[in-house]
Design a protein around this motif. Structure first.
Motif, short mmCIF file in Angstrom:
data_model
loop_
_atom_site.label_atom_id
_atom_site.label_comp_id
_atom_site.label_asym_id
_atom_site.label_seq_id
_atom_site.Cartn_x
_atom_site.Cartn_y
_atom_site.Cartn_z
N UNK A 183 50.31 48.62 46.04
CA UNK A 183 50.53 48.05 44.70
C UNK A 183 49.22 47.70 44.02
N UNK A 184 48.24 47.27 44.80
CA UNK A 184 46.91 47.03 44.24
C UNK A 184 46.29 48.33 43.76
N UNK A 185 46.47 49.38 44.56
CA UNK A 185 45.93 50.69 44.18
C UNK A 185 46.60 51.22 42.92
N UNK A 186 47.90 50.98 42.77
CA UNK A 186 48.61 51.45 41.57
C UNK A 186 48.07 50.75 40.32
N UNK A 187 47.80 49.46 40.42
CA UNK A 187 47.24 48.73 39.28
C UNK A 187 45.85 49.24 38.95
N UNK A 188 45.05 49.44 39.97
CA UNK A 188 43.68 49.93 39.73
C UNK A 188 43.71 51.32 39.13
N UNK A 189 44.59 52.17 39.63
CA UNK A 189 44.67 53.54 39.12
C UNK A 189 45.06 53.55 37.64
N UNK A 198 43.02 47.80 25.93
CA UNK A 198 43.85 48.93 26.35
C UNK A 198 44.31 48.77 27.80
N UNK A 199 43.40 48.33 28.67
CA UNK A 199 43.77 48.14 30.07
C UNK A 199 44.82 47.04 30.21
N UNK A 212 52.16 46.25 36.14
CA UNK A 212 51.55 46.27 37.47
C UNK A 212 51.29 44.83 37.89
N UNK A 213 50.71 44.64 39.06
CA UNK A 213 50.38 43.27 39.49
C UNK A 213 49.09 42.78 38.86
N UNK A 214 48.38 43.64 38.14
CA UNK A 214 47.18 43.23 37.43
C UNK A 214 45.91 43.50 38.21
N UNK A 263 40.71 35.35 34.32
CA UNK A 263 41.87 36.06 33.79
C UNK A 263 42.28 37.16 34.74
N UNK A 264 43.46 37.72 34.47
CA UNK A 264 43.95 38.88 35.22
C UNK A 264 44.38 39.91 34.18
N UNK A 265 43.71 41.05 34.17
CA UNK A 265 44.05 42.09 33.20
C UNK A 265 45.46 42.59 33.50
N UNK A 266 46.31 42.57 32.49
CA UNK A 266 47.72 42.95 32.65
C UNK A 266 48.64 41.74 32.64
N UNK A 267 48.04 40.57 32.87
CA UNK A 267 48.85 39.34 32.92
C UNK A 267 48.38 38.34 31.88
N UNK A 268 47.11 37.98 31.92
CA UNK A 268 46.57 37.00 30.99
C UNK A 268 45.07 37.24 30.87
N UNK A 269 44.64 37.55 29.64
CA UNK A 269 43.19 37.71 29.45
C UNK A 269 42.71 36.79 28.34
#
Ligand SMILES: [Mn+2]
Length: 187
Positions: free
Chosen positions: A33-39, A59-60, A67-69, A115-121
């Protein structure tokens, strides 16, 4: 990380018309799941390497919502290698380590915003650093101890240096990635 078959840390290093785009992405946690977010982040960065780093962060953030961010640091280097713009959300460390042509300039550390990109930036703006030929740009995920930049052989080839830093400062409790680039001349 030992025991995992994929790494949740990934990088981007791509030429642009202006110079180069460099990034390290650390998908939250580790495993598939971490790899999917990074990809997902790497795909965005590879698809839009010419855009300003602030636009790339936005954009990211959009692309990683399901994803999990991830933690992401992005560096855009200008054509003559005279300047970079960079932005960091989460804990991917960035350093500019000066070569001998930069005697009067101090090393620089990328200001990281929480922050977490995808969740809160956070509201972020890019910061700029002047460069000279020979300077090193180093990005490292938090699987690398942040003291990595204290004792660096600045004359080493980038790949050898990346290998050495990972070997000396990599933790075994997380994925770990080091990206090293050297600023060339006007060519
Ligand atoms: Mn990590």
């Amino acid at each position: 990380m030992p025991g995992e078959e994929v790494s949740g840390d990934m990088h981007v290093a791509t030429a642009t018309s202006a110079g180069a785009l460099l990034a390290v992405v650390d998908g939250l946690g580790h495993g598939p799941d971490a790899a999917a977010a990074a990809r997902a982040a790497v795909e965005v960065l590879d698809a839009h390497p010419e855009e300003p780093v602030t636009a790339l962060a936005a954009r990211c953030h959009q692309a990683l919502r399901r994803t999990r961010g991830a933690a992401i640091s992005v560096v855009s280097v200008d054509g003559a290698g005279e300047r970079l713009d960079w932005i960091g959300i989460g804990n991917v460390e960035g350093r500019v380590l000066r070569g001998s042509a930069s005697e009067r300039r101090a090393d620089e550390a990328l200001l990281l915003r929480a922050g977490v990109v995808g969740y809160r930036i956070p509201e972020v703006r890019a910061l700029s650093v002047d460069l000279a030929p020979g300077d090193l740009i180093v990005l490292a995920s938090d699987g690398v101890h942040p003291a990595f930049s204290e004792d660096v052989n600045r004359e080493a080839e980038p790949q050898a240096l990346a290998d050495e830093l990972l070997d000396r400062h990599g933790k075994t409790t997380d994925d770990a990635l080091v990206l090293v680039a050297r600023v060339g001349g006007s060519a």
